[in-house]
Structure formats: C-alpha cells, structure tokens
Design an enzyme around this catalytic site. Sequence first.
Site, short mmCIF file in Angstrom:
data_model
loop_
_atom_site.label_atom_id
_atom_site.label_comp_id
_atom_site.label_asym_id
_atom_site.label_seq_id
_atom_site.Cartn_x
_atom_site.Cartn_y
_atom_site.Cartn_z
N ASP A 138 0.83 -1.21 0.00
CA ASP A 138 0.00 0.00 0.00
C ASP A 138 0.87 1.26 0.00
OD1 ASP A 138 -1.98 1.89 0.35
OD2 ASP A 138 -2.42 1.34 2.43
N ASP A 317 -2.15 6.16 -4.72
CA ASP A 317 -2.42 5.24 -3.61
C ASP A 317 -2.78 3.86 -4.13
OD1 ASP A 317 -3.25 3.94 -1.34
OD2 ASP A 317 -4.81 5.35 -0.80
#
Length: 431
Positions: A138, A317
């Site tokens: 992530d 992201d």
Amino acid sequence: MIFPKDSLFAFVTLAVSLQTAASPILGSKRSRGISIPLRKRAGLQTDDGLFDLDKAVARMVETQNKHTQNLLNFQANTGSLPFEGAKINEFLSLDRILGLGDALERRQSEPLTDEHDIEWLGPITIGSNNQQFMIDFDTGSANLWVPSSTCTDSTCSRKHLYDANNSTTSKPQNGTFSTHYGDGSTAEGTLYTDSVTVAGITVHDQYFAAVHNLSRNFDSDPIDGIMGLAFPSLSSIGHDPFFTTANSQGAVQSNQFSFYLADQNSELYLGGTNSDHYTGDFENHDVAKGKGYWSLDDATVSANGEQVTTGAKTIIDSGTTIVYGPPDAVKELYGKVNGSGSYNDARGLFFYPCKTPPSFTFNWGGKEWEISADNLNLGAADNTGNNCVGSIAAQDIGLGDNVWLLGDTFMRNVYSTFDFDTNQIGFAELK
C-alpha cells in the site's frame, strides 16, 4: 459494455527473479531490482457484470478510515496536517452508514462483509523461522501489521499468525498500535522488531505490529496484513517503514520501487524498474515535500479534452480501489459527458453511456494520462447494460482542498515508479 467477473482475475504465477542491467536511475530503460509476484482478486462487480454497490460502499468506508488514521498519525508526528483545508473526519462504521438509509441491494451470495477483494497481494516472511504472510502492498500508508498468535477472534483462525516465541530474532518494543476497520471496529497491536523478507530482500530489526483482534471483514479476504510504502511521517508506529529500512541497510540496489498493475503478470519491483512492462522514457514529477504521501501538485483534470480542474493535488495510492475527487469538481467532470447522471447521490457515484465512454485524463504539465474505458467501468448500472458506473467518485475524505486520491483506477493505466532519493514519481506508457 459489461465485463464478466472472471475476466478481472489476475493470479500471477511469476517466479521471483533477479534482473541485472544498467544503473537504477529514475527514467532509465532498465534497472536492477527484484520482482515480487502480485495477484488480484475480482473487482466491484457481481457475477453477471452488474456494479456491486454493497462492495463499493464498504471500500469507501475503509478508504476514509485509512486516511483519517493517516491524518491523525501525521498530526501526531509533525504537529500539523499535510494539506490546506484538511480535516480529521470521524471514523465511519459500515453498519452506521446502512442505518442512515443507504439503499444498498443486499445479496445473500455476496455478503456485505466480503469487501476485501481489491488489494494487490504478495508474500512476505517474518522472523528467523520465516513465518509466511500474504500482504497488501500500500503506497497510501506507512505501517506494517500482521495478526498475532495471541488473537482469539474466529477470523484469525483462518490467517497466518505471527508467533514471537518461535523467532529467535523477535524483540518486543515499547508502544502500541491501533487501526480502524471498515466495520467500525478497532484493533490493538503489540510492537516488535524482527527480520522481514520480501522477495529475497531481508531487513533486520524492522518495526511492525502484531494485532490481537481482527475484524470480521477479513473473513473472506486472502490478506493477512498490510505493508505501507509511504513516508515515515504517516506511520503510527513512529519508525521507518520496510522499504525505508531496506535502503538504509543497503538491502536494495536503488531507493526506488515500481508498480505494474494489470489483469496478468502484475508485479511490485523493488530496487528499480522493469522495462518488460513499459515503453519509452519516464515522465518524472517532484513529490510535494513534507506531506507524508506520494503526492504531486499542479494536476489538471479534463473530460473529453476540456479542462475541469487545475492546480489539483493528487495522491497516488495503490491501496485504494478507485479515484476520489472533490464533490463539485467530480460533478462538473461528469457534467461534460452527454448521457451521464447520478447513480447514487449519497456515495457520489455517477453513470455514463457504456457505448460512448468519456475520456478522463490527468496531466502534470506533460502527457495527458488517460483512464481507459475498461478501467473507468465499474460495471453495468442496471440489467439493460446501457449505462455503466464510473470509477471516479465524488467524496470529501478530509484530505484537503482540491485533493484527489488516485487509486487502482488510475494506476492500471501507467507504469509507475516511486523514488525516495530523487523524491519523484515517474509514469511511463505500458507495453
């Protein structure tokens, strides 16, 4: 156009490999690094290609909670918030949202709690005895956490658990860790340091959290935990994330990692770039300093060649599924599209004609980087198949004024590289 669910599966069977080449400079055609196999499960569609609002709302709740926690961490670490107009929203609970009247269509075959099917997953090991975990990589967070062997929740019985007693290199550390899940629950964790290995890259004394309780939302999720790849100021642990540690210990060839996200052969590449997946040179942009995020300033967002927003701040992201933008700007974006309309006002979702998908682009002073028709389409809005739900949503997540969160919807259209040394993000065209 309706896409069957099976077409979105991407189980990568690549062997971990070393590739040698020229020096790992951002923008080079090839650089040395290590490939990590990633796999992806299905998207936000039902088996018949319809958009699954239940899953989308669950992911929205999870995304807001993640970034609310990020803002709290950043404020605790720096004494301020990263972007002008940022505000710390309250943590959301999916049950509470449902109680507020969202007309979600419940499906017995696809429970509301089965929402975690959008991550990019890969294996890591922790400890002297190489305890194995499946991890979501992530770029939008900065903590590493896995479930602990002390967890007694039923969800943990289906996970790989970290047992500190079985690792001779494990050391308990002072401090605590907490994370908020999409169902509104909070998990507490104990901090440890131990060796962590990703695709043959081993770091020592890496800080991470072993959580004692795990949300029911993870019942059908293949991941055991999350590895954050953002900057240390977003960490609630107060120590360097894995890749920062790897560079400081000389475990990687370059302080750079890259993502190729696709239906097949997806990979995270540590220590350089892999030219098997891109063509041409990189378009490199300086990351906004001191924000904690992999964020770029001065973006222009356009619809069908017409500018809608300029001077936008954008966060790249990999842990977010779609694109979230300021409500007024996203509404204006779809307003440029003939035949578009609101699909769900409360969740900021819009539809457009499937046969004539719009061209939505992001530009940072160079190329117009377009979201492809396939990546824009979250599924059919109804059984007629005439309208499709768009993967750019109007949501105020609290990140700040004119801040856009660019997740999987954007990243699947480019080869992206993240360089800590040059403090840049680079985009290249896919092969």
